[in-house]
Design a protein around this motif. Structure first.
Motif, PDB file in Angstrom:
ATOM      1  N   ARG A  16       0.831  -1.201   0.000  1.00 20.69           N
ATOM      2  CA  ARG A  16       0.000   0.000   0.000  1.00 20.69           C
ATOM      3  C   ARG A  16       0.868   1.255   0.000  1.00 20.69           C
ATOM      4  N   GLN A  17       0.322   2.313  -0.570  1.00 20.47           N
ATOM      5  CA  GLN A  17       1.008   3.604  -0.595  1.00 20.47           C
ATOM      6  C   GLN A  17       0.142   4.645   0.095  1.00 20.47           C
ATOM      7  N   MET A  18       0.744   5.413   0.968  1.00 17.84           N
ATOM      8  CA  MET A  18       0.039   6.479   1.669  1.00 17.84           C
ATOM      9  C   MET A  18       0.657   7.806   1.248  1.00 17.84           C
ATOM     10  N   THR A  19      -0.185   8.761   0.930  1.00 16.77           N
ATOM     11  CA  THR A  19       0.317  10.079   0.533  1.00 16.77           C
ATOM     12  C   THR A  19      -0.262  11.155   1.445  1.00 16.77           C
ATOM     13  N   VAL A  20       0.512  12.196   1.652  1.00 18.95           N
ATOM     14  CA  VAL A  20       0.089  13.364   2.423  1.00 18.95           C
ATOM     15  C   VAL A  20       0.233  14.578   1.522  1.00 18.95           C
ATOM     16  N   SER A  21      -0.807  15.376   1.437  1.00 20.41           N
ATOM     17  CA  SER A  21      -0.777  16.558   0.565  1.00 20.41           C
ATOM     18  C   SER A  21      -0.206  17.757   1.317  1.00 20.41           C
ATOM     19  N   PRO A  22       0.635  18.543   0.643  1.00 20.66           N
ATOM     20  CA  PRO A  22       1.182  19.748   1.283  1.00 20.66           C
ATOM     21  C   PRO A  22       0.105  20.808   1.453  1.00 20.66           C
ATOM     22  N   GLU A  23       0.307  21.679   2.415  1.00 18.46           N
ATOM     23  CA  GLU A  23      -0.617  22.774   2.671  1.00 18.46           C
ATOM     24  C   GLU A  23       0.096  24.108   2.449  1.00 18.46           C
ATOM     25  N   GLN A  24      -0.685  25.145   2.168  1.00 21.00           N
ATOM     26  CA  GLN A  24      -0.115  26.442   1.810  1.00 21.00           C
ATOM     27  C   GLN A  24       0.677  27.080   2.940  1.00 21.00           C
ATOM     28  N   PHE A  25       0.365  26.743   4.191  1.00 20.51           N
ATOM     29  CA  PHE A  25       1.077  27.378   5.291  1.00 20.51           C
ATOM     30  C   PHE A  25       2.515  26.860   5.413  1.00 20.51           C
ATOM     31  N   LEU A  26       2.845  25.773   4.704  1.00 22.56           N
ATOM     32  CA  LEU A  26       4.204  25.242   4.722  1.00 22.56           C
ATOM     33  C   LEU A  26       5.032  25.938   3.650  1.00 22.56           C
ATOM     34  N   GLU A  27       5.954  26.783   4.072  1.00 22.78           N
ATOM     35  CA  GLU A  27       6.806  27.517   3.151  1.00 22.78           C
ATOM     36  C   GLU A  27       7.795  26.550   2.499  1.00 22.78           C
ATOM     37  N   PRO A  28       7.768  26.392   1.146  1.00 26.01           N
ATOM     38  CA  PRO A  28       8.638  25.407   0.487  1.00 26.01           C
ATOM     39  C   PRO A  28      10.111  25.548   0.846  1.00 26.01           C
ATOM     40  N   ALA A  29      10.594  26.786   0.988  1.00 25.87           N
ATOM     41  CA  ALA A  29      12.013  26.981   1.278  1.00 25.87           C
ATOM     42  C   ALA A  29      12.400  26.442   2.654  1.00 25.87           C
ATOM     43  N   TRP A  30      11.411  26.283   3.555  1.00 23.83           N
ATOM     44  CA  TRP A  30      11.686  25.822   4.908  1.00 23.83           C
ATOM     45  C   TRP A  30      11.041  24.461   5.197  1.00 23.83           C
ATOM     46  N   THR A  31      10.733  23.716   4.116  1.00 24.07           N
ATOM     47  CA  THR A  31      10.064  22.430   4.266  1.00 24.07           C
ATOM     48  C   THR A  31      10.811  21.347   3.503  1.00 24.07           C
ATOM     49  N   THR A  32      11.044  20.227   4.162  1.00 23.25           N
ATOM     50  CA  THR A  32      11.635  19.061   3.505  1.00 23.25           C
ATOM     51  C   THR A  32      10.668  17.897   3.621  1.00 23.25           C
ATOM     52  N   PRO A  33      10.135  17.397   2.497  1.00 24.98           N
ATOM     53  CA  PRO A  33       9.247  16.232   2.540  1.00 24.98           C
ATOM     54  C   PRO A  33      10.042  14.956   2.812  1.00 24.98           C
ATOM     55  N   VAL A  34       9.422  14.050   3.568  1.00 29.29           N
ATOM     56  CA  VAL A  34      10.054  12.781   3.925  1.00 29.29           C
ATOM     57  C   VAL A  34       9.208  11.632   3.389  1.00 29.29           C
ATOM     58  N   ILE A  35       9.853  10.699   2.704  1.00 30.24           N
ATOM     59  CA  ILE A  35       9.188   9.486   2.240  1.00 30.24           C
ATOM     60  C   ILE A  35       9.665   8.323   3.102  1.00 30.24           C
ATOM     61  N   ARG A  36       8.708   7.691   3.771  1.00 24.56           N
ATOM     62  CA  ARG A  36       9.014   6.550   4.651  1.00 24.56           C
ATOM     63  C   ARG A  36       8.869   5.265   3.850  1.00 24.56           C
ATOM     64  N   ILE A  37       9.891   4.385   3.895  1.00 24.51           N
ATOM     65  CA  ILE A  37       9.892   3.162   3.099  1.00 24.51           C
ATOM     66  C   ILE A  37      10.128   1.968   4.023  1.00 24.51           C
ATOM     67  N   HIS A  38       9.154   1.045   4.061  1.00 25.89           N
ATOM     68  CA  HIS A  38       9.277  -0.139   4.896  1.00 25.89           C
ATOM     69  C   HIS A  38      10.135  -1.207   4.208  1.00 25.89           C
ATOM     70  N   ILE A  39      10.660  -2.115   5.013  1.00 27.84           N
ATOM     71  CA  ILE A  39      11.744  -2.989   4.604  1.00 27.84           C
ATOM     72  C   ILE A  39      11.413  -3.887   3.411  1.00 27.84           C
ATOM     73  N   ARG A  40      10.191  -4.361   3.296  1.00 31.15           N
ATOM     74  CA  ARG A  40       9.885  -5.308   2.223  1.00 31.15           C
ATOM     75  C   ARG A  40       9.943  -4.672   0.845  1.00 31.15           C
ATOM     76  N   ASN A  41       9.952  -3.369   0.780  1.00 31.65           N
ATOM     77  CA  ASN A  41      10.118  -2.694  -0.504  1.00 31.65           C
ATOM     78  C   ASN A  41      11.537  -2.855  -1.047  1.00 31.65           C
ATOM     79  N   MET A  42      12.442  -3.331  -0.215  1.00 29.75           N
ATOM     80  CA  MET A  42      13.818  -3.507  -0.649  1.00 29.75           C
ATOM     81  C   MET A  42      14.002  -4.726  -1.550  1.00 29.75           C
TER      82      MET A  42
END
Length: 366
Positions: free
Chosen positions: A59-85
């Motif tokens: 399964r894949q879970m996504t989170v949508s960004p919101e306008q209050f998050l300033e792109p220059a001060w935001t780093t998105p994180v992708i979490r990957i569980h072990i079986r995807n390896m």
């Protein structure tokens, strides 16, 4: 020489900004927005937001960004569980980039891969694939203390990143006891991270787990030592708190507590506040300053003698007959909750009398 020593002593413990992980899966929440904006107004830093997750079952879970998050001060994180390896790194990189697309304006990406220490070459290959496809992005990877013990293999991974983040926390077990962070392991990991010619950050835990009714929590008193140790290394570029706590949350602490712990100013306490009810009874509110939520027995030290005509408890609290102890579950950090009412002669104003000092006597074992 004396001036140099004085300057060192006067430097704040956390001389670099403290960043936060935002791990909530729904960012379109007014409370999250208000908390983030308040923090960034007062002590601006980077927010590391959970942007997507690749589960073990496909399964894949996504989170949508919101306008209050300033792109220059935001780093998105992708979490990957072990079986995807089990997938080829080229294929996995394409999936990651697809999840990251809504966050493309941030021009940065962090990978949080459940990577066994003997599979570091896979982690390296994944980051290299992402570098090929995102050449202008600021790339980072989260790593564990055990990864850093494999110098040659880890160097290749570090070289594939702009910086790496050492997570010195995880829920682990020592015999029958669970813990979230071990001081010696954390100190060793920081030392090992400093041997690589690559910028790195340290991720510190500000959360709890509950197992069999017992609260497993980090010891925030050790964090100043860890930060001082980390700042000996020129490549250490900052602290990231895991995770951003929202007002009222029961498994985290407040931003104020995070900042005080990182600055070496952590002084938790239980603050009493007496409020007179219209029926004439006095209600005892207790404010939690810096403690995690857990069941405790408080020692009630009455600084002045006065006659108590009657009393009882609120919110599942229990008191002994002489009102020397009060057993209860602490409110979330920063919140105040009533736990006790009492009646005394009408000529006594408990706000002016200030009769009570409250300290934690014992933490419930279960």
């Amino acid at each position: 020489m004396i001036k140099t020593v004085l300057l060192i002593l006067l430097l704040p413990i956390a001389s670099k900004a403290v960043d936060f992980y935002i791990w909530q899966r729904q960012l379109n929440n007014q409370l999250i927005r208000d908390t983030v904006l308040k923090w960034q107004r007062e002590t601006p830093g980077t927010t590391y937001c959970l942007a997507g997750e690749l589960e073990n079952d496909g399964r894949q879970m996504t989170v949508s960004p919101e306008q209050f998050l300033e792109p220059a001060w935001t780093t998105p994180v992708i979490r990957i569980h072990i079986r995807n390896m089990t997938r080829k790194t080229e294929e996995l990189a394409k999936t990651v980039i697809k999840l990251h697309t809504p966050w493309a304006a941030c021009r940065s990406l962090q990978i949080d891969l459940d990577c066994p220490e003997f599979k570091l070459s896979y982690y390296t290959s994944l980051m290299q694939q992402l570098r090929k496809q995102l050449p202008d992005y600021r790339l980072s990877a989260t790593v564990l203390p055990c990864h850093l013990r494999h110098h040659k293999e880890f160097k290749s991974l570090a070289d594939a990143c702009d910086y790496f983040v050492v997570q010195v926390h995880a829920l682990e077990k020592d015999g029958n006891d669970f813990f979230i962070i071990d001081r010696n392991t954390a100190l060793e990991a920081i030392k090992n991270a400093g041997t690589f010619d690559r910028p790195f950050k340290i991720a510190l835990p500000f959360y709890t787990h509950t197992i069999n009714g017992k609260t497993i929590k980090p010891d925030l008193h050790i964090f100043p030592e860890l930060i001082r140790h980390a700042e000996k290394f020129p490549k250490m570029s900052g602290i990231i708190a895991f995770r951003l706590g929202l007002p009222g949350e029961r498994d985290t602490v407040s931003i104020n507590t995070v900042m005080s712990a990182c600055k070496g100013e952590y002084t938790p306490g239980i603050i009493p506040d007496w409020q007179k009810h219209p029926d004439g009874a006095w209600h005892l509110f207790l404010k939690n300053r810096g403690h995690f939520v857990e069941k405790v027995t408080l020692e009630l030290k009455w600084n002045k003698n006065f006659k108590i005509l009657d009393f009882d408890t609120f919110n599942h609290a229990a008191a002994d007959r002489r009102l020397h102890t009060l057993t209860l579950t602490l409110p979330p950090d920063g919140m105040s909750v009533p736990y006790l009412w009492l009646r005394c002669p009408n000529d006594i104003d408990l706000n002016k009398y200030d009769p009570l000092t409250v300290t934690i006597k014992e933490i419930a074992k279960k």
